[in-house]
Design a protein around this motif. Structure first.
Motif, mmCIF file in Angstrom:
data_model
loop_
_atom_site.group_PDB
_atom_site.id
_atom_site.type_symbol
_atom_site.label_atom_id
_atom_site.label_comp_id
_atom_site.label_asym_id
_atom_site.label_seq_id
_atom_site.Cartn_x
_atom_site.Cartn_y
_atom_site.Cartn_z
ATOM 1 N N LEU A 159 0.837 -1.207 0.000
ATOM 2 C CA LEU A 159 0.000 0.000 0.000
ATOM 3 C C LEU A 159 0.872 1.258 0.000
ATOM 4 N N ARG A 160 1.970 1.227 0.767
ATOM 5 C CA ARG A 160 2.850 2.401 0.809
ATOM 6 C C ARG A 160 3.402 2.708 -0.582
ATOM 7 N N VAL A 161 3.847 1.677 -1.291
ATOM 8 C CA VAL A 161 4.407 1.863 -2.639
ATOM 9 C C VAL A 161 3.325 2.366 -3.598
ATOM 10 N N ALA A 162 2.121 1.771 -3.488
ATOM 11 C CA ALA A 162 1.031 2.190 -4.373
ATOM 12 C C ALA A 162 0.657 3.652 -4.128
ATOM 13 N N THR A 163 0.670 4.058 -2.878
ATOM 14 C CA THR A 163 0.310 5.447 -2.556
ATOM 15 C C THR A 163 1.359 6.416 -3.090
ATOM 16 N N ALA A 164 2.625 6.074 -2.926
ATOM 17 C CA ALA A 164 3.690 6.957 -3.406
ATOM 18 C C ALA A 164 3.634 7.139 -4.926
ATOM 19 N N ALA A 165 3.019 6.158 -5.626
ATOM 20 C CA ALA A 165 2.939 6.244 -7.090
ATOM 21 C C ALA A 165 1.693 6.989 -7.577
ATOM 22 N N LEU A 166 0.855 7.407 -6.648
ATOM 23 C CA LEU A 166 -0.402 8.066 -7.052
ATOM 24 C C LEU A 166 -0.120 9.406 -7.735
ATOM 25 N N ARG A 167 -0.989 9.804 -8.619
ATOM 26 C CA ARG A 167 -0.933 11.108 -9.273
ATOM 27 C C ARG A 167 -2.228 11.869 -8.982
ATOM 28 N N PHE A 168 -2.089 13.178 -8.868
ATOM 29 C CA PHE A 168 -3.238 14.037 -8.559
ATOM 30 C C PHE A 168 -3.262 15.203 -9.553
ATOM 31 N N PRO A 169 -3.658 14.947 -10.802
ATOM 32 C CA PRO A 169 -3.596 16.012 -11.820
ATOM 33 C C PRO A 169 -4.455 17.215 -11.479
ATOM 34 N N ARG A 170 -5.534 17.003 -10.733
ATOM 35 C CA ARG A 170 -6.385 18.152 -10.399
ATOM 36 C C ARG A 170 -5.747 19.065 -9.356
ATOM 37 N N ILE A 171 -4.771 18.530 -8.637
ATOM 38 C CA ILE A 171 -4.065 19.362 -7.648
ATOM 39 C C ILE A 171 -2.786 19.933 -8.260
ATOM 40 N N GLY A 172 -2.044 19.112 -8.968
ATOM 41 C CA GLY A 172 -0.801 19.569 -9.583
ATOM 42 C C GLY A 172 -0.037 18.389 -10.154
ATOM 43 N N ASN A 173 0.614 18.588 -11.304
ATOM 44 C CA ASN A 173 1.295 17.471 -11.967
ATOM 45 C C ASN A 173 2.409 16.893 -11.113
ATOM 46 N N ASP A 174 3.046 17.756 -10.307
ATOM 47 C CA ASP A 174 4.164 17.290 -9.474
ATOM 48 C C ASP A 174 3.744 16.946 -8.068
ATOM 49 N N PHE A 175 2.458 17.028 -7.777
ATOM 50 C CA PHE A 175 1.990 16.795 -6.405
ATOM 51 C C PHE A 175 2.011 15.304 -6.087
ATOM 52 N N ARG A 176 2.595 14.944 -4.981
ATOM 53 C CA ARG A 176 2.648 13.549 -4.507
ATOM 54 C C ARG A 176 2.299 13.494 -3.021
ATOM 55 N N VAL A 177 1.873 12.346 -2.583
ATOM 56 C CA VAL A 177 1.667 12.116 -1.154
ATOM 57 C C VAL A 177 2.337 10.808 -0.762
ATOM 58 N N THR A 178 2.729 10.752 0.493
ATOM 59 C CA THR A 178 3.235 9.509 1.061
ATOM 60 C C THR A 178 2.481 9.220 2.348
ATOM 61 N N ILE A 179 2.623 7.995 2.806
ATOM 62 C CA ILE A 179 1.956 7.595 4.039
ATOM 63 C C ILE A 179 2.955 6.910 4.955
ATOM 64 N N SER A 180 2.672 6.995 6.259
ATOM 65 C CA SER A 180 3.419 6.240 7.263
ATOM 66 C C SER A 180 2.486 5.189 7.846
ATOM 67 N N LEU A 181 3.012 3.985 8.082
ATOM 68 C CA LEU A 181 2.173 2.886 8.527
ATOM 69 C C LEU A 181 2.776 2.206 9.743
ATOM 70 N N GLY A 182 1.920 1.898 10.714
ATOM 71 C CA GLY A 182 2.315 1.137 11.888
ATOM 72 C C GLY A 182 1.542 -0.168 11.939
ATOM 73 N N VAL A 183 2.245 -1.301 12.038
ATOM 74 C CA VAL A 183 1.612 -2.622 11.979
ATOM 75 C C VAL A 183 1.817 -3.326 13.314
ATOM 76 N N ALA A 184 0.748 -3.947 13.800
ATOM 77 C CA ALA A 184 0.836 -4.759 15.015
ATOM 78 C C ALA A 184 0.025 -6.022 14.807
ATOM 79 N N CYS A 185 0.577 -7.157 15.218
ATOM 80 C CA CYS A 185 -0.126 -8.448 15.127
ATOM 81 C C CYS A 185 -0.824 -8.702 16.456
ATOM 82 N N HIS A 186 -2.091 -9.089 16.392
ATOM 83 C CA HIS A 186 -2.862 -9.328 17.607
ATOM 84 C C HIS A 186 -2.311 -10.536 18.361
#
Length: 698
Positions: free
Chosen positions: A641-668
């Motif tokens: 998911l992190r890789v997929a998010t970093a590859a997202l494009r947002f043409p309506r905001i800006g051609n160079d606009f990118r977002v990233t995410i931070s993720l915390g994982v815990a096993c029950h």
């Protein structure tokens, strides 16, 4: 400023008073910068903290980004001096962000990097400290400031000493000393000469060591650099001791003790007592040695005693012997009254818990009237026997506060509420009457429209709110927003139920009537079914993102917890936070922020398996339930998911606009409450943020 510090302080305080009276934030900020520097030079930096926070709130309200960055750097340095590294890191990191945002504060950016390097040094990571200081040194030419250049070089030299790179350190220090002597920077000349003396002392070059230390002492005394003078004298004493002149060593270290004692340099003083004991013992003066040892151990006990309450508090939190703020927030967020209770009950719960979680005397929820001309206090909690007053505030009496509530998406952070641009109108008629000194205010918005505010206040000494305080306060405001939204949803459901009853009675009465009314009745029944479907979706789906809402995803977590306990099936919880999301809203507007939330949410839903689910957990935070996944499997899905998010494009905001995410994982873990699993995922998310964002941490 250096020659007559007391007069300079008096002039700064005069500017504060006039700037408050004339509502001139720029003058206030500039005076506070100099005030902080003078106080720090006098060894009283902590005493300047309130003045720096007062100016910070003025800079933030007036969008004076350059001044804000410089004040953040001084505040961070004060916390660093106290050994409060968490706060220092937060303010230095924020300082670097604001410096970049202003586009002009290269000097402040460099100072922030220097400060972060000093924390790594204090924590024993000398390689990382040196890397940060080299990063700062690479840009120091952009600043064109020889004083800052000397500062960076001195810190880099200090990093190199424990790395056993004395020759390189000496070269760096000599370059710094040349700058200091050329530009008459006596304070840094003292520090540089002192460090060179230390290196010579360690190498056994006592004559050279004393020459450097003697020069350092002269520079320190030129500008009344007390901390430096005490350190230099102690080092000179060690030179005398190495030469076998223990009597002179004892006399010299006692001169250092006088300064350390007068200026309350406690950490330094008890080390000087130990040194004096060694010198007296070498002279055969057992009585003096014993006296100095007693003083050293007494000082050491006092230092340890000062840290015991904090250490005990940390141990109690880790052991679960008392509820932590995060745990109380989770419990409050999941309390049945928030979603299902009456409004008065839910808000009373929120204000009461806010006092506990935030450690404040007063917490209150205020609601706007329909025309947004009045705020009425509808819930109030007062601890410690303070005055209970449910007041009403009118726009005409405090227009700045109402304008903030209507337009500003950021919380109001009033370290000194009487002088904050948004709250000073409240001071005369409300805050002074109930004794509020510092205040936090958070807008409560339902469906994007302002409905009211959550106010948190303290009396007594000024409280300088930390980023952690603001984050927890915002979470409490989010809970209040949920409570009000749930109340509105229930009212809507009641209206639909009433309409349904009315339609049933009408159907019964009209069954015998003309058939041409049947089509109209069927149409209304269809509309009713559509409304009921809308309600069902509203109960489980987040309106903006189209994924599950917080209530439903938590319900799914509890179901999976029960299933796991029955069959010992593993599952993971993953908390996701959009990096720098506040900057998206600030720079591109809330429409762009909503677009980012929608696209990231749909990307998460498309990435997970059919057996998994994802929901909006709050603000820009999402929660994924990964069924049947162990920790490695959870990390794999999170990384995908992190890789997929970093590859997202947002043409309506800006051609160079990118977002990233931070993720915390815990096993029950079997037998563990789901809230504990969420907390562990949240801690991993926090580490992901602290380690640089755009990463998965488990």
């Amino acid at each position: 400023m250096h020659a007559q510090p007391q007069e300079a302080l008096r002039l700064c305080e005069q500017v504060f008073a006039e700037a408050w009276q004339m509502r001139e934030p720029l003058a206030h900020v500039l005076a506070a910068e100099r005030y902080g520097l003078i106080m720090d030079h006098l060894g009283r930096g902590i005493e300047a903290r309130n003045a720096l926070f007062d100016a910070l709130q003025a800079a933030q309200s007036a969008h004076l980004f350059a001044g804000e960055a410089r004040l953040l750097e001084q505040i961070a340095r004060g916390y660093y001096t106290e050994g409060q590294y968490r706060q220092a890191i937060q303010y230095w990191a924020h300082c670097a962000e604001v410096s970049e945002q202003s586009g002009r504060e290269v000097k402040t950016w460099i100072s922030a990097k220097v400060g972060l390097g000093q924390i790594y040094y204090a924590l024993g990571d000398f390689e990382s400290a040196a890397a940060l200081h080299r990063e700062a040194l690479a840009r120091v030419h952009e600043a064109g400031d020889p004083y800052l250049d000397a500062k960076v070089k001195i810190n880099l030299g200090v990093d190199l000493i424990p790395l056993q790179r004395s020759s390189e350190a000496t070269e760096v220090f000599m370059a710094a000393l040349d700058l200091c002597l050329l530009h008459q920077f006596s304070d840094y000349a003292a520090e540089t000469s002192f460090r060179l003396g230390q290196i010579q002392l360690e190498q056994g070059e006592l004559k050279h060591a004393f020459a450097f230390l003697d020069a350092a002492l002269g520079h320190a005394r030129d500008v009344d650099y007390r901390w430096g003078e005490a350190n230099i004298l102690a080092c000179q004493a060690e030179v005398f001791a190495r030469q076998g002149d223990h009597a002179t060593a004892l006399q010299t270290v006692r001169r250092a003790q006088v300064i350390a004692n007068a200026d309350r340099f406690s950490h330094m003083l008890h080390q000087q007592h130990f040194a004096a004991a060694r010198y007296a013992e070498a002279m055969g003066d057992v009585v003096t040695a014993l006296t100095e040892l007693k003083l050293a151990h007494h000082g050491e006990r006092n230092l340890l005693a000062g840290s015991v309450p904090e250490r005990n508090k940390e141990l109690e939190d880790k052991a679960g012997l008392r509820p932590s703020a995060n745990r109380m927030l989770v419990e409050l967020s999941n309390h049945v009254l928030i979603e299902e209770g009456a409004q008065d009950e839910a808000l009373a719960l929120i204000t009461g818990e806010s006092c506990r979680i935030m450690d404040v005397e007063r917490a209150s929820v205020w609601l706007l009237d329909h025309d947004m001309q009045q705020l009425r206090c509808v819930s109030l909690c007062v601890l410690g026997g303070g005055r209970v007053r449910k007041a009403t505030l009118a726009r005409e009496a405090c227009p700045a506060f109402f304008d903030w509530l209507a337009r500003d998406p950021n919380p109001m952070i009033a370290h000194d509420a009487e002088h904050h641009p948004y709250s000073w109108e409240l001071a005369q008629g409300y805050l002074q009457e109930i004794g509020i000194r510092s205040m936090l205010a958070f807008a409560i918005r339902v469906a994007g429209k302002p409905r009211g505010a959550l106010l948190l206040g303290v009396t007594g000494p000024q409280r300088n709110w930390t980023p952690d305080d603001v984050m927890k306060g915002q979470q409490l405001a989010d809970v209040a927003t949920r409570a009000l939204a749930s109340q509105e949803r229930r009212l809507f459901q009641q209206q639909i139920s009433t309409l349904n009853d009315e339609l049933v009675r009408t159907n019964e009465a009209l069954e015998a009537r003309v058939r041409d009314r049947t089509a109209a009745l069927e149409k209304r029944n269809t509309e009713l079914l559509a409304l009921n479907e809308t309600i069902r979706v509203m109960a489980t789906v987040d309106e903006l993102t189209g994924i599950y809402n917080r209530r439903h995803i938590v319900e799914r977590l509890r179901q999976e917890e029960a299933r796991s306990e029955r069959g010992e099936h593993p599952f993971c919880v993953c908390l996701i936070d959009i990096d720098y999301f506040k900057d998206v809203n600030d720079r591109y507007g809330h429409g762009a922020g909503d677009e980012v939330l929608r696209v990231v949410a749909q990307t998460a839903r498309a990435t997970i398996r059919e057996t998994d689910c994802v929901g909006r957990y709050g603000g820009e935070e999402f929660l994924m339930l990964l069924t049947g996944a162990d920790l490695d499997g959870g990390r794999y899905i999170a990384e995908r998911l992190r890789v997929a998010t970093a590859a997202l494009r947002f043409p309506r905001i800006g051609n160079d606009f990118r977002v990233t995410i931070s993720l915390g994982v815990a096993c029950h873990v079997l037998g563990e409450h789901i809230e504990q699993t969420i907390n562990r995922a949240d801690e991993s998310l926090y580490r992901a943020k602290a380690e640089g964002r755009n990463r998965v941490v488990s």
